[in-house]
Design a protein around this motif. Structure first.
Motif, short mmCIF file in Angstrom:
data_model
loop_
_atom_site.label_atom_id
_atom_site.label_comp_id
_atom_site.label_asym_id
_atom_site.label_seq_id
_atom_site.Cartn_x
_atom_site.Cartn_y
_atom_site.Cartn_z
N UNK A 1 0.57 -0.96 -0.14
CA UNK A 1 0.65 0.14 0.14
C UNK A 1 0.95 1.18 -0.20
N UNK A 2 2.04 1.10 0.80
CA UNK A 2 2.62 2.53 0.77
C UNK A 2 3.52 2.79 -0.62
N UNK A 3 4.33 1.62 -1.11
CA UNK A 3 4.94 1.54 -2.95
C UNK A 3 3.99 2.06 -3.25
N UNK A 4 2.77 2.07 -3.11
CA UNK A 4 1.74 2.45 -4.49
C UNK A 4 1.63 0.76 -5.52
N UNK A 5 1.73 -0.26 -4.72
CA UNK A 5 2.58 -2.02 -5.88
C UNK A 5 0.75 -2.10 -5.62
N UNK A 6 -0.07 -1.70 -6.48
CA UNK A 6 -2.19 -2.30 -6.52
C UNK A 6 -1.31 -4.24 -6.67
N UNK A 7 -0.84 -4.15 -7.86
CA UNK A 7 -0.88 -5.91 -8.44
C UNK A 7 0.14 -6.78 -6.92
N UNK A 8 0.93 -5.90 -6.08
CA UNK A 8 1.74 -6.64 -5.07
C UNK A 8 0.67 -6.73 -3.91
N UNK A 9 0.09 -5.22 -3.31
CA UNK A 9 -1.15 -5.10 -2.42
C UNK A 9 -2.35 -6.90 -2.84
N UNK A 10 -2.59 -6.43 -4.24
CA UNK A 10 -4.05 -7.68 -4.05
C UNK A 10 -2.98 -8.99 -3.84
N UNK A 11 -1.92 -9.34 -4.12
CA UNK A 11 -1.27 -10.52 -4.26
C UNK A 11 -1.65 -10.92 -2.49
N UNK A 12 -0.89 -9.85 -1.84
CA UNK A 12 -1.04 -9.72 -0.52
C UNK A 12 -2.65 -10.71 0.41
#
Length: 256
Positions: A228-239
């Motif tokens: 979330x802090x990195x602004x990485x939507x794909x990584x967020x959804x994966x997490x």
């Protein structure tokens, strides 16, 4: 004067109903339900808010043209739904409008005997995952490039407790509500909290062992926050998916 519901029903229809108790129950239900609708309409018409006072029982009877028993039954049902709140000695007020009735119903449903309880909890977990994924873009957009010391502190506490095989329920719900704190949709926040309460109420009652998954779950929260802090939507959804995957696998094993 209270309108007589029997006037709306043809006599021939009533005569065909052999069970008089059924007739009385049907009439009573229609009157109380109609009175409930009338009271809700009164709240909307007068733009009342939670905590605002409702008219007295006698005033409601007069304004709505119903009996005292109909008003009392309607108020009782509305109170069970948190739409109104009765304070003895003070009066009747617009209720908190919380989702507590939903929590109670889902919890009871999920703890009924049989394998259905695992299915019910699995459904609750799935809905929680859907909500988190649905809010992903909004969460990431509001968290990107920010510092979140409070949420990081919660994650650190979860990891520390997981390493000691201790549950971290309070930190978990506070973390998830913190993710949604900047969203303008209050219903989503209430629903997330309601589903979480069901989740936590059901797990101990069905004897689910999740101690072995505490550490992966705690670290999944770290991955969610970092993405979330990195602004990485794909990584967020994966997490988010990984966060729920651990518990879903346990539940799926009980459903086979």
């Amino acid at each position: 004067m209270e309108s007589d519901f029997t006037e709306l029903v043809p006599l021939s229809v009533l005569e065909e109903r052999a069970d008089s108790n059924m007739i009385v129950t049907s009439l009573s239900r229609s009157r109380s339900d109609s009175t409930m609708d009338a009271i809700k309409a009164l709240v909307l018409r007068n733009n009342l808010k939670p905590g605002d006072s409702l008219p007295t029982e006698s005033t409601l009877c007069k304004e709505l043209g119903v009996s005292r028993s109909s008003v009392r039954e309607a108020i009782r049902k509305l109170e069970a739904l948190n739409i109104v709140s009765v304070e003895h000695g003070r009066g009747t007020f617009v209720g908190s409008l919380s989702l507590d009735p939903l929590v109670q119903t889902l919890t009871f449903r999920a703890t009924l005997p049989g394998h259905g309880n695992f299915k019910a909890l699995r459904d609750v977990v799935e809905v929680r995952r859907y909500i988190d994924l649905g809010c992903a873009e909004q969460v990431v957009s509001t968290f990107k490039g920010t510092q979140q010391p409070h949420l990081q502190q919660l994650v650190d506490q979860m990891i520390a407790q997981a390493e000691k095989k201790e549950m971290f329920l309070e930190q978990d719900i506070e973390f998830h509500l913190g993710l949604l704190s900047n969203l303008p949709n209050d219903i989503i926040k209430q629903l997330v909290q309601a589903l979480w309460l069901v989740h936590m109420a059901v797990i101990p009652q069905i004897g689910l062992e999740i101690a072995s998954e505490l550490e992966p779950t705690a670290f999944a929260h770290q991955a969610i926050l970092d993405a979330a802090i990195d602004g990485d939507i794909n990584a967020y959804r994966k997490a988010v998916i990984a966060h729920y995957e651990f518990l879903e696998e346990i539940l799926d094993s009980h459903l086979k």
